[in-house]
Design a protein around this motif. Sequence first.
Motif, PDB file in Angstrom:
ATOM      1  N   LYS A  25       0.860  -1.180   0.000  1.00  0.00           N
ATOM      2  CA  LYS A  25       0.000   0.000   0.000  1.00  0.00           C
ATOM      3  C   LYS A  25       0.898   1.232   0.000  1.00  0.00           C
ATOM      4  O   LYS A  25       1.754   1.391   0.863  1.00  0.00           O
ATOM      5  CB  LYS A  25      -0.913   0.007   1.223  1.00  0.00           C
ATOM      6  CG  LYS A  25      -1.960  -1.089   1.176  1.00  0.00           C
ATOM      7  CD  LYS A  25      -2.918  -0.977   2.333  1.00  0.00           C
ATOM      8  CE  LYS A  25      -3.987  -2.047   2.229  1.00  0.00           C
ATOM      9  NZ  LYS A  25      -4.928  -1.989   3.339  1.00  0.00           N
ATOM     10  N   LYS A  26       0.688   2.086  -0.976  1.00  0.00           N
ATOM     11  CA  LYS A  26       1.536   3.268  -1.143  1.00  0.00           C
ATOM     12  C   LYS A  26       0.697   4.544  -1.106  1.00  0.00           C
ATOM     13  O   LYS A  26      -0.428   4.577  -1.603  1.00  0.00           O
ATOM     14  CB  LYS A  26       2.294   3.216  -2.478  1.00  0.00           C
ATOM     15  CG  LYS A  26       3.197   2.001  -2.638  1.00  0.00           C
ATOM     16  CD  LYS A  26       4.359   2.065  -1.682  1.00  0.00           C
ATOM     17  CE  LYS A  26       5.273   0.870  -1.871  1.00  0.00           C
ATOM     18  NZ  LYS A  26       6.287   0.801  -0.841  1.00  0.00           N
ATOM     19  N   LEU A  27       1.265   5.570  -0.519  1.00  0.00           N
ATOM     20  CA  LEU A  27       0.644   6.884  -0.575  1.00  0.00           C
ATOM     21  C   LEU A  27       0.786   7.419  -1.992  1.00  0.00           C
ATOM     22  O   LEU A  27       1.774   7.144  -2.673  1.00  0.00           O
ATOM     23  CB  LEU A  27       1.340   7.840   0.398  1.00  0.00           C
ATOM     24  CG  LEU A  27       1.204   7.506   1.886  1.00  0.00           C
ATOM     25  CD1 LEU A  27       2.132   8.381   2.713  1.00  0.00           C
ATOM     26  CD2 LEU A  27      -0.237   7.690   2.342  1.00  0.00           C
ATOM     27  N   THR A  28      -0.177   8.191  -2.412  1.00  0.00           N
ATOM     28  CA  THR A  28      -0.098   8.797  -3.741  1.00  0.00           C
ATOM     29  C   THR A  28       0.836  10.005  -3.692  1.00  0.00           C
ATOM     30  O   THR A  28       1.163  10.522  -2.610  1.00  0.00           O
ATOM     31  CB  THR A  28      -1.488   9.267  -4.218  1.00  0.00           C
ATOM     32  OG1 THR A  28      -1.916  10.346  -3.365  1.00  0.00           O
ATOM     33  CG2 THR A  28      -2.510   8.131  -4.186  1.00  0.00           C
ATOM     34  N   THR A  29       1.228  10.465  -4.856  1.00  0.00           N
ATOM     35  CA  THR A  29       2.040  11.683  -4.936  1.00  0.00           C
ATOM     36  C   THR A  29       1.302  12.840  -4.292  1.00  0.00           C
ATOM     37  O   THR A  29       1.888  13.643  -3.555  1.00  0.00           O
ATOM     38  CB  THR A  29       2.374  12.002  -6.410  1.00  0.00           C
ATOM     39  OG1 THR A  29       3.100  10.896  -6.953  1.00  0.00           O
ATOM     40  CG2 THR A  29       3.186  13.268  -6.536  1.00  0.00           C
TER      41      THR A  29
ATOM     42  N   SER B  74      10.319   8.428   0.576  1.00  0.00           N
ATOM     43  CA  SER B  74       9.298   7.504   0.069  1.00  0.00           C
ATOM     44  C   SER B  74       9.877   6.494  -0.911  1.00  0.00           C
ATOM     45  O   SER B  74       9.159   5.613  -1.366  1.00  0.00           O
ATOM     46  CB  SER B  74       8.159   8.289  -0.593  1.00  0.00           C
ATOM     47  OG  SER B  74       8.654   9.077  -1.653  1.00  0.00           O
ATOM     48  N   THR B  75      11.158   6.602  -1.194  1.00  0.00           N
ATOM     49  CA  THR B  75      11.790   5.626  -2.091  1.00  0.00           C
ATOM     50  C   THR B  75      12.441   4.526  -1.258  1.00  0.00           C
ATOM     51  O   THR B  75      12.763   4.731  -0.073  1.00  0.00           O
ATOM     52  CB  THR B  75      12.865   6.285  -2.972  1.00  0.00           C
ATOM     53  OG1 THR B  75      13.945   6.725  -2.126  1.00  0.00           O
ATOM     54  CG2 THR B  75      12.297   7.450  -3.773  1.00  0.00           C
TER      55      THR B  75
ATOM     56  N   LEU C 164      11.160   0.146   6.607  1.00  0.00           N
ATOM     57  CA  LEU C 164      11.272  -0.393   5.253  1.00  0.00           C
ATOM     58  C   LEU C 164       9.918  -0.664   4.605  1.00  0.00           C
ATOM     59  O   LEU C 164       9.785  -0.558   3.378  1.00  0.00           O
ATOM     60  CB  LEU C 164      12.117  -1.669   5.269  1.00  0.00           C
ATOM     61  CG  LEU C 164      13.579  -1.474   5.688  1.00  0.00           C
ATOM     62  CD1 LEU C 164      14.281  -2.816   5.806  1.00  0.00           C
ATOM     63  CD2 LEU C 164      14.307  -0.540   4.739  1.00  0.00           C
ATOM     64  N   ASN C 165       8.902  -0.996   5.397  1.00  0.00           N
ATOM     65  CA  ASN C 165       7.597  -1.349   4.832  1.00  0.00           C
ATOM     66  C   ASN C 165       6.636  -0.168   4.699  1.00  0.00           C
ATOM     67  O   ASN C 165       5.678  -0.245   3.928  1.00  0.00           O
ATOM     68  CB  ASN C 165       6.931  -2.439   5.675  1.00  0.00           C
ATOM     69  CG  ASN C 165       7.633  -3.764   5.538  1.00  0.00           C
ATOM     70  OD1 ASN C 165       8.289  -4.032   4.540  1.00  0.00           O
ATOM     71  ND2 ASN C 165       7.519  -4.602   6.553  1.00  0.00           N
ATOM     72  N   ALA C 166       6.878   0.902   5.422  1.00  0.00           N
ATOM     73  CA  ALA C 166       5.981   2.063   5.347  1.00  0.00           C
ATOM     74  C   ALA C 166       6.061   2.692   3.961  1.00  0.00           C
ATOM     75  O   ALA C 166       7.093   2.625   3.296  1.00  0.00           O
ATOM     76  CB  ALA C 166       6.360   3.085   6.413  1.00  0.00           C
TER      77      ALA C 166
END
Length: 122
Positions: free
Chosen positions: A20-24, A52-53, A76-78
Amino acid sequence: MDIINLLNTRYSAKEFDPNKKLTTKDLEDIADILQLSPSSTNLQPWHFIIASTDIGKQKIAQSAHGMYAFNLSKILNASAIVIFSSKIDLTDEYLNLILETEEKDGRFQDATFKELVHERRT
């Protein structure tokens, strides 16, 4: 928005789903919110780094050792990590820079008020 309800239902995440990733847009909003967070004397003596990378998070994860090793997987997972840093010493140079920036922004009604603000900060 019911702030009390929000505070009563908040929680500290113990695990993060790496898929799950935050959007830009989310990351931009977070940066804007952090930049606008006020301090009591308008000095905002802090800086924020948002990683975020994978490479950025790996660099931050290097600090997770010893009694902080349990945070390694969280870092690492955030989707993103925010590092908060703050000035320890507020130098005259920094205080004058803030004062002059505020003057350019039109925050002082007159020179007397500007001097009063400066006196209270030093």
